[in-house]
Scaffold this motif. Structure first.
Motif, PDB file in Angstrom:
ATOM      1  N   VAL A  32      -1.298 -12.722 -31.427  1.00  0.00           N
ATOM      2  CA  VAL A  32      -2.222 -13.107 -31.418  1.00  0.00           C
ATOM      3  C   VAL A  32      -1.888 -12.050 -32.748  1.00  0.00           C
ATOM      4  CG1 VAL A  32      -4.380 -11.806 -32.133  1.00  0.00           C
ATOM      5  CG2 VAL A  32      -3.103 -12.746 -29.334  1.00  0.00           C
ATOM      6  N   MET A  33      -2.516 -12.741 -34.326  1.00  0.00           N
ATOM      7  CA  MET A  33      -2.201 -12.131 -35.809  1.00  0.00           C
ATOM      8  C   MET A  33      -3.756 -12.049 -36.029  1.00  0.00           C
ATOM      9  SD  MET A  33       0.196 -11.645 -35.615  1.00  0.00           S
ATOM     10  CE  MET A  33       0.605 -11.873 -37.740  1.00  0.00           C
ATOM     11  N   PHE A  46     -13.315  -6.138 -39.266  1.00  0.00           N
ATOM     12  CA  PHE A  46     -12.009  -7.043 -38.897  1.00  0.00           C
ATOM     13  C   PHE A  46     -12.807  -8.107 -39.454  1.00  0.00           C
ATOM     14  CE2 PHE A  46     -10.204 -10.134 -35.771  1.00  0.00           C
ATOM     15  CZ  PHE A  46     -11.697 -11.150 -35.630  1.00  0.00           C
ATOM     16  N   VAL A  47     -11.479  -9.198 -39.782  1.00  0.00           N
ATOM     17  CA  VAL A  47     -11.766 -10.302 -40.348  1.00  0.00           C
ATOM     18  C   VAL A  47     -11.933 -11.484 -39.949  1.00  0.00           C
ATOM     19  CG1 VAL A  47     -11.594 -11.947 -42.644  1.00  0.00           C
ATOM     20  CG2 VAL A  47     -11.023  -9.772 -42.908  1.00  0.00           C
ATOM     21  N   THR A  48     -10.746 -12.022 -39.272  1.00  0.00           N
ATOM     22  CA  THR A  48     -10.741 -12.652 -38.759  1.00  0.00           C
ATOM     23  C   THR A  48      -9.139 -12.775 -37.663  1.00  0.00           C
ATOM     24  OG1 THR A  48     -10.032 -15.351 -38.611  1.00  0.00           O
ATOM     25  CG2 THR A  48      -9.251 -14.066 -40.104  1.00  0.00           C
ATOM     26  N   ALA A  49      -9.049 -13.684 -36.419  1.00  0.00           N
ATOM     27  CA  ALA A  49      -7.853 -13.604 -35.728  1.00  0.00           C
ATOM     28  C   ALA A  49      -7.312 -14.844 -35.309  1.00  0.00           C
ATOM     29  CB  ALA A  49      -8.214 -12.664 -34.825  1.00  0.00           C
ATOM     30  N   ILE A  50      -6.258 -15.138 -35.028  1.00  0.00           N
ATOM     31  CA  ILE A  50      -5.554 -16.728 -34.242  1.00  0.00           C
ATOM     32  C   ILE A  50      -4.660 -16.229 -33.108  1.00  0.00           C
ATOM     33  CG2 ILE A  50      -3.929 -15.922 -35.804  1.00  0.00           C
ATOM     34  CD1 ILE A  50      -3.658 -19.891 -36.044  1.00  0.00           C
ATOM     35  N   ASN A  56      -6.715 -20.727 -30.883  1.00  0.00           N
ATOM     36  CA  ASN A  56      -8.084 -20.187 -31.147  1.00  0.00           C
ATOM     37  C   ASN A  56      -8.588 -19.325 -31.790  1.00  0.00           C
ATOM     38  OD1 ASN A  56      -9.492 -20.655 -28.607  1.00  0.00           O
ATOM     39  ND2 ASN A  56      -7.710 -19.672 -26.926  1.00  0.00           N
ATOM     40  N   THR A  57      -9.423 -18.983 -32.637  1.00  0.00           N
ATOM     41  CA  THR A  57      -9.526 -17.955 -33.785  1.00  0.00           C
ATOM     42  C   THR A  57     -11.103 -17.552 -33.717  1.00  0.00           C
ATOM     43  OG1 THR A  57     -10.558 -20.083 -35.237  1.00  0.00           O
ATOM     44  CG2 THR A  57      -8.186 -20.047 -35.208  1.00  0.00           C
ATOM     45  N   ASP A  58     -11.135 -17.025 -34.489  1.00  0.00           N
ATOM     46  CA  ASP A  58     -12.552 -16.284 -34.588  1.00  0.00           C
ATOM     47  C   ASP A  58     -13.102 -15.261 -35.725  1.00  0.00           C
ATOM     48  OD1 ASP A  58     -13.992 -13.183 -33.312  1.00  0.00           O
ATOM     49  OD2 ASP A  58     -14.942 -14.747 -33.161  1.00  0.00           O
ATOM     50  N   TYR A  59     -14.115 -15.593 -36.052  1.00  0.00           N
ATOM     51  CA  TYR A  59     -14.252 -14.901 -37.330  1.00  0.00           C
ATOM     52  C   TYR A  59     -14.763 -14.401 -37.495  1.00  0.00           C
ATOM     53  CZ  TYR A  59     -11.483 -19.107 -38.540  1.00  0.00           C
ATOM     54  OH  TYR A  59     -10.494 -19.883 -38.835  1.00  0.00           O
ATOM     55  N   ALA A  60     -15.560 -12.968 -37.918  1.00  0.00           N
ATOM     56  CA  ALA A  60     -16.659 -12.313 -38.552  1.00  0.00           C
ATOM     57  C   ALA A  60     -17.846 -13.122 -39.526  1.00  0.00           C
ATOM     58  CB  ALA A  60     -15.988 -10.981 -39.607  1.00  0.00           C
ATOM     59  N   SER A 104      -8.626 -10.178 -30.165  1.00  0.00           N
ATOM     60  CA  SER A 104     -10.096  -8.990 -30.041  1.00  0.00           C
ATOM     61  C   SER A 104      -9.761  -8.277 -31.897  1.00  0.00           C
ATOM     62  CB  SER A 104      -8.662  -7.967 -29.945  1.00  0.00           C
ATOM     63  OG  SER A 104      -9.256  -6.576 -29.733  1.00  0.00           O
ATOM     64  N   ARG A 105     -11.404  -7.937 -31.867  1.00  0.00           N
ATOM     65  CA  ARG A 105     -11.626  -7.037 -33.041  1.00  0.00           C
ATOM     66  C   ARG A 105     -11.686  -5.728 -33.458  1.00  0.00           C
ATOM     67  NH1 ARG A 105     -17.691 -10.235 -34.945  1.00  0.00           N
ATOM     68  NH2 ARG A 105     -16.968 -12.527 -34.361  1.00  0.00           N
ATOM     69  N   ARG A 106     -11.228  -5.536 -31.852  1.00  0.00           N
ATOM     70  CA  ARG A 106     -10.734  -3.909 -32.307  1.00  0.00           C
ATOM     71  C   ARG A 106      -9.685  -3.377 -32.720  1.00  0.00           C
ATOM     72  NH1 ARG A 106     -10.137  -1.383 -28.014  1.00  0.00           N
ATOM     73  NH2 ARG A 106     -11.300  -0.031 -28.803  1.00  0.00           N
TER      74      ARG A 106
END
Length: 123
Positions: A32-33, A46-50, A56-60, A104-106
């Motif tokens: 995961v990056m 945290f800004v974002t992850a993929i 799957n992605t996640d964004y602040a 993860s945002r951690r």
């Protein structure tokens, strides 16, 4: 393991930048990056992850709708497209890698970190 971030610079508010992070020394598709940033006097955030495959992605909340993360596993590279930049986006941006396939945002969950690239947004 090396994560080499690039693409930072000085841009006017409302402008765009594309950051890249080239990875070596690891099986990139197994990680995961994420992108994090740290502004002067503030904690890293945290800004974002993929996910490994990119599905799957996640964004602040502060960047959602303006930033887009993507990855090219054939090139061992993760990207961060930043549009409509704001003054508050000014920070050093870091890419990071974690092996467990859960976004993860951690920050402590990310084992490897790049050296950071400076993004400065001016008015």
């Amino acid at each position: 393991v090396q994560l080499q971030a690039s693409g930072g610079g000085l841009v006017q508010a409302g402008g765009s930048l594309r950051l890249s992070c080239a990875a070596s020394g690891l099986t990139f598709s197994n990680y995961v990056m994420g992108w994090f940033r740290q502004a002067p006097g503030k904690e890293r955030e945290f800004v974002t992850a993929i996910s490994r495959g990119g599905s799957n992605t996640d964004y602040a909340a502060s960047v959602k709708g303006r930033f887009t993360i993507s990855r090219d596993n054939a090139k061992n590279t993760v990207y961060l497209q930043m549009n409509n930049l704001k003054l508050e986006d000014t920070a050093v941006y870091y890419c990071a890698a974690k092996s467990i396939n859960l976004i993860s945002r951690r920050a402590p969950e990310y084992a490897y970190w790049g050296q950071g690239t400076q993004v400065t947004v001016s008015s």
